[in-house]
Structures are given as structure tokens and as C-alpha cells.
Design a protein around this motif. Structure first.
Motif, PDB file in Angstrom:
ATOM      1  N   ASN A  86       0.564  44.010 -27.691  1.00  0.00           N
ATOM      2  CA  ASN A  86      -0.544  43.344 -27.015  1.00  0.00           C
ATOM      3  C   ASN A  86      -1.820  43.405 -27.855  1.00  0.00           C
ATOM      4  N   TYR A  87      -1.886  44.381 -28.725  1.00  0.00           N
ATOM      5  CA  TYR A  87      -3.033  44.522 -29.629  1.00  0.00           C
ATOM      6  C   TYR A  87      -2.797  43.763 -30.926  1.00  0.00           C
ATOM      7  N   THR A  88      -1.665  44.012 -31.576  1.00  0.00           N
ATOM      8  CA  THR A  88      -1.439  43.437 -32.903  1.00  0.00           C
ATOM      9  C   THR A  88      -1.249  41.923 -32.876  1.00  0.00           C
ATOM     10  N   ARG A  94      -8.008  41.325 -27.063  1.00  0.00           N
ATOM     11  CA  ARG A  94      -7.492  42.417 -27.913  1.00  0.00           C
ATOM     12  C   ARG A  94      -8.251  43.719 -27.684  1.00  0.00           C
ATOM     13  N   CYS A  95      -9.568  43.642 -27.564  1.00  0.00           N
ATOM     14  CA  CYS A  95     -10.379  44.857 -27.425  1.00  0.00           C
ATOM     15  C   CYS A  95     -10.036  45.623 -26.153  1.00  0.00           C
ATOM     16  N   PRO A 132     -14.254  42.800 -23.588  1.00  0.00           N
ATOM     17  CA  PRO A 132     -13.209  43.221 -22.643  1.00  0.00           C
ATOM     18  C   PRO A 132     -12.906  44.710 -22.724  1.00  0.00           C
ATOM     19  N   GLY A 133     -13.242  45.349 -23.837  1.00  0.00           N
ATOM     20  CA  GLY A 133     -13.022  46.789 -23.948  1.00  0.00           C
ATOM     21  C   GLY A 133     -13.855  47.586 -22.961  1.00  0.00           C
ATOM     22  N   ILE A 134     -15.008  47.047 -22.561  1.00  0.00           N
ATOM     23  CA  ILE A 134     -15.852  47.746 -21.599  1.00  0.00           C
ATOM     24  C   ILE A 134     -15.118  47.879 -20.262  1.00  0.00           C
ATOM     25  N   GLN A 135     -14.392  46.840 -19.877  1.00  0.00           N
ATOM     26  CA  GLN A 135     -13.620  46.898 -18.631  1.00  0.00           C
ATOM     27  C   GLN A 135     -12.564  47.998 -18.707  1.00  0.00           C
ATOM     28  N   ALA A 136     -11.871  48.082 -19.846  1.00  0.00           N
ATOM     29  CA  ALA A 136     -10.835  49.107 -20.005  1.00  0.00           C
ATOM     30  C   ALA A 136     -11.428  50.505 -19.887  1.00  0.00           C
ATOM     31  N   SER A 177     -10.328  45.019 -37.052  1.00  0.00           N
ATOM     32  CA  SER A 177      -9.565  43.961 -36.393  1.00  0.00           C
ATOM     33  C   SER A 177     -10.455  42.792 -35.983  1.00  0.00           C
ATOM     34  N   SER A 178     -11.754  43.036 -35.885  1.00  0.00           N
ATOM     35  CA  SER A 178     -12.679  41.968 -35.497  1.00  0.00           C
ATOM     36  C   SER A 178     -12.882  40.948 -36.610  1.00  0.00           C
ATOM     37  N   ARG A 179     -12.260  41.160 -37.761  1.00  0.00           N
ATOM     38  CA  ARG A 179     -12.423  40.230 -38.893  1.00  0.00           C
ATOM     39  C   ARG A 179     -11.417  39.083 -38.856  1.00  0.00           C
ATOM     40  N   PHE A 180     -10.512  39.098 -37.881  1.00  0.00           N
ATOM     41  CA  PHE A 180      -9.419  38.128 -37.861  1.00  0.00           C
ATOM     42  C   PHE A 180      -9.566  37.172 -36.675  1.00  0.00           C
ATOM     43  N   PRO A 181      -9.294  35.891 -36.860  1.00  0.00           N
ATOM     44  CA  PRO A 181      -9.382  34.952 -35.739  1.00  0.00           C
ATOM     45  C   PRO A 181      -8.323  35.288 -34.692  1.00  0.00           C
ATOM     46  N   TYR A 182      -8.680  35.077 -33.432  1.00  0.00           N
ATOM     47  CA  TYR A 182      -7.734  35.345 -32.355  1.00  0.00           C
ATOM     48  C   TYR A 182      -6.426  34.593 -32.597  1.00  0.00           C
ATOM     49  N   GLY A 183      -5.332  35.280 -32.359  1.00  0.00           N
ATOM     50  CA  GLY A 183      -4.019  34.665 -32.525  1.00  0.00           C
ATOM     51  C   GLY A 183      -3.345  34.988 -33.844  1.00  0.00           C
ATOM     52  N   GLU A 184      -4.117  35.424 -34.841  1.00  0.00           N
ATOM     53  CA  GLU A 184      -3.499  35.825 -36.112  1.00  0.00           C
ATOM     54  C   GLU A 184      -3.059  37.285 -36.008  1.00  0.00           C
TER      55      GLU A 184
END
Length: 273
Positions: A86-88, A94-95, A132-136, A177-184
Motif C-alpha cells: 500500500n506504500y510502495t 501513501r503518507c 493524509p499522514g496526519i489522520q493516521a 518518497s515525496s520525490r516520485f509522482p503518485y502511481g510510480e
């Protein structure tokens, strides 16, 4: 509320807590939280850094040195978000999975050491961005003193400077991980590649930057006012060779310049459809 009043309110929260286990990345936000907590609580404050391939070794070294300067006890643990598809797979949330892993790693430590909370460095401005990490973190009972009192990012830097922290103007350094476009898909090799590219540029004297990675292309982002100077003063053939040796094929320069959260602009396009 004045900045002095906000600082007193944050201090009051820590006094009420009586102890604090801080999710400590070494960034300016969590380092300020660690400083305030240690000044008030002494050995009842503990900074904990989670290490994974998305954290540069240089960032861990900075975090360790800063904790030593403050005087706070510092513990290093391993997190395993790279084992979670779910992360990779790098979805837009992702966050959420990253912070879930972080707090699922820290919460057993909280129980083991007898702490009541994990405390993080989320500030008031973070609440207005897509995080979204704040929610987690909230779902797992974390506290965010800076956000609770309404301390903004600019105020974090002001307070850090007032408290004599020499890294008060440290550029933000979110996980790689924030350096990559979503979905890659995110892999350890890709994280290493982009991390080494950014360190190369930092060693040339460029501090506030990003190397965005998409496939075999590296896109360098610098503050807009620095772009012309970069072009005129950088040995571009050597830079290209260095990046290609790291595994990139194409190297580009973003003419719009660096902007925090830039990859999130795709979310606005999706929402507008």
C-alpha cells in the motif's frame, strides 16, 4: 495570540503531559518540539527517530547531532513501510501508510516505557495542506502541540531562532518518497538514486532543492531566483555525467522552480474532472 503566548501555551501542554516521547525526524518542527520538551521535562522526554530507506543517512546524522546539542535522549528504531504494498505502490494517500507504520512502531515503545502519548512536530500550516499522514497519527492517539496551539511554520522558525537553535532556517526535508509522482512504484534503488542526486547538489552549495524522479528522468527544482545562477555557475556536463552514473538517463531543470508539495497539484486536476 502573540508568539510568546503561544510558546507558553505549548510549554503548558508539556507540563500537563508530564512526559513526552517525540516522533523526531530532525526537521525544524520536531526539533523545536524536542527542545521545548527537554527544557521542561529533562529525562522524561525522549526523541525517537524511525529509520528506513526513505531517510537519507545524512539526515539521520543531522538528527543525531541536533539531539546531542539539545541534550535530549535519542533512540533510533527501524520502520518497515517498504514491506507494505500500500506504500510502495505510491497511491495518493501513501503518507497515510507511512505514518501508520511509524506510529505502529512507536506505540509499543510508548507502552514499554510507560509514556502516555507520541508527540509529533505537525504545525498549524500542515493542517491546511493535503497530509493524509496526519489522520493516521490521530487515529493512533498522537498529540501535535504546535498545531494544537496554532503555531505556524514561520513561527516555528522564529521560536527556534529565539531559543538559540542554529538550524532554525534549515530547509524542509520530507521523506524521499515525496520525490516520485503518485502511481510510480517506489523501490529502495530509486530512493537511493534520488537521495544521492540531492546530496550531490547540496555539496555544490545548493540547499533548498528537490530532485523529482519520474521513470528515468530527474527534474531539478531550485528556488526561482536561483535558477539563472545555477545555469551560469554549474558545470552542467559534470552534473549530467554524475546523474547518469546514478542511473538517470535524462536530467532536466524545472523552470517554474521549487515549490513545496508540488506533486500534489495533480490532485487538483483529478478533483476538477
Amino acid at each position: 495570540m502573540t508568539l510568546t503566548e503561544k510558546l507558553e501555551q505549548v510549554k503548558h501542554l508539556f507540563v500537563e503531559m508530564g512526559q513526552a516521547l517525540i516522533a523526531y525526524s530532525g526537521g525544524v518542527d520536531s526539533t523545536l518540539v524536542a527542545k521545548i520538551a527537554y527544557d521542561l521535562l529533562g529525562d522524561r522526554a525522549l526523541a525517537v527517530t524511525a529509520v528506513s530507506p526513505s531517510l537519507l543517512p545524512e539526515e539521520l546524522a543531522d538528527a543525531t547531532a541536533q539531539a546531542a546539542t539539545i541534550g535530549i535522549a535519542h533512540k533510533i528504531v527501524q520502520s518497515h513501510e517498504m514491506e507494505n504494498l500500500n506504500y510502495t505502490s505510491n497511491p495518493i494517500n501513501r503518507c497515510y501508510f507511512c505514518k501508520s507504520e511509524l506510529h505502529d512502531t512507536l506505540n509499543p515503545l510508548v507502552l514499554e516505557l510507560g509514556y502516555s502519548y507520541v508527540v509529533d512536530g505537525v504545525n498549524a500550516d500542515d493542517l491546511h495542506d493535503y497530509r493524509p499522514g496526519i489522520q493516521a497519527a490521530k487515529e493512533r492517539g498522537a498529540r501535535s502541540p504546535l498545531a494544537e496551539i496554532g503555531v505556524t511554520k514561520a513561527e516555528v522558525r522564529q521560536l527556534s531562532q529565539q531559543l538559540g537553535l542554529p538550524w532554525w532556517d534549515k530547509p524542509p526535508q520530507p521523506c524521499l518518497s515525496s520525490r516520485f509522482p503518485y502511481g510510480e512504484e517506489i523501490t529502495i534503488a530509486k530512493l537511493h538514486r534520488v537521495g544521492r542526486a540531492e546530496i550531490y547538489l547540496r555539496n555544490l552549495g545548493w540547499e533548498n532543492l528537490r530532485v523529482r524522479s519520474e521513470g528515468n528522468t530527474a527534474r531539478i527544482e531550485l528556488p526561482p531566483e536561483k535558477i539563472q545562477d545555477f545555469i551560469l555557475t554549474t558545470d552542467l556536463p559534470t552534473l549530467l555525467s554524475t546523474f547518469q552514473n546514478l542511473g538517470f538517463i535524462y536530467v532536466t531543470l524545472d523552470l517554474e522552480g521549487y515549490r513545496s508539495g508540488k506533486l500534489n497539484q495533480v490532485l487538483q486536476q483529478i478533483a476538477a474532472r
